[in-house]
Scaffold this motif. Structure first.
Motif, short mmCIF file in Angstrom:
data_model
loop_
_atom_site.label_atom_id
_atom_site.label_comp_id
_atom_site.label_asym_id
_atom_site.label_seq_id
_atom_site.Cartn_x
_atom_site.Cartn_y
_atom_site.Cartn_z
N ALA A 2 -5.27 1.04 -0.48
CA ALA A 2 -3.93 1.70 0.06
C ALA A 2 -3.61 0.76 1.17
N PHE A 3 -2.40 0.77 1.31
CA PHE A 3 -1.74 0.08 2.44
C PHE A 3 -1.15 0.96 3.63
N ARG A 4 -1.19 0.86 4.67
CA ARG A 4 -0.69 1.64 5.78
C ARG A 4 0.37 0.77 6.51
N LYS A 5 1.44 1.17 6.75
CA LYS A 5 2.57 0.36 7.51
C LYS A 5 1.99 0.21 9.06
N LYS A 6 2.17 -0.87 9.69
CA LYS A 6 2.05 -1.01 10.93
C LYS A 6 3.09 -0.10 11.69
#
Length: 178
Positions: A2-6
């Motif tokens: 999963a990717f989390r937006k900065k």
């Protein structure tokens, strides 16, 4: 994965003052009679994103603090150096006299396809983008050092100038800095 937006603080962007003092990419944009102030604002934002040297606004091209420029530039008019010159041919001649290679971005006879263009790492390059309908002025085409063309494979004859600026700026940023 999963990717989390900065978030905005994690991006660690420079302040305008720090940006103005940082080393710049030896690339200048020349906008020759660009009609849309939204396209001009987009060019400012792209120039900021790749730390370009400067933008020259020529002819009828809108200048900051135009409302539509500010809408798309989102503050980049404060960070990017720019100047207005009434005539793009004078801008080109001044840049050439100062040691810059000046290339039109245009569909032209004897153009160089962008992916085939390989400047030296120590090159100083200015690229001219023309009017959304008529392109780079014939007078400018007669004095530039060359023409760069973005290959296209669809049914349309051209790209929007804001897209074109982004493609060319990224390509030349990589070629000049990596």
């Amino acid at each position: 994965m999963a990717f989390r937006k900065k978030n905005i603080l994690e991006l660690e962007r420079s302040s305008v003052e720090d940006y103005k003092n940082q080393k710049k990419t030896p690339l200048i944009l020349v906008l020759d009679n660009v009609r849309s102030a939204l396209n001009v604002g987009s060019a400012f934002r792209t120039a900021d994103g790749f730390a370009l040297q400067k933008i020259y606004l020529c002819g009828i091209t809108a200048q900051p603090p135009h409302k539509e420029i500010l809408k798309t530039a989102i503050g980049a008019t404060d960070s990017v150096d720019w100047a207005y010159m009434e005539d793009a041919t004078e801008a080109v001649k001044a840049l050439q006299a100062d040691g810059w290679q000046v290339w039109a971005v245009e569909q032209a006879e004897n153009s160089t396809s962008l992916e085939q263009f390989h400047p030296n790492k120590d090159s100083k390059i200015a690229v001219v983008f023309g009017n959304e309908v008529t392109g780079v002025a014939d007078e400018v085409m007669g004095i530039v050092d060359g023409a760069l063309e973005i290959p296209q494979f669809g049914t349309k004859h051209s790209l929007n100038i804001s897209v074109c600026v982004g493609i060319v700026a990224w390509d030349l940023f990589v070629k000049l800095t990596h």
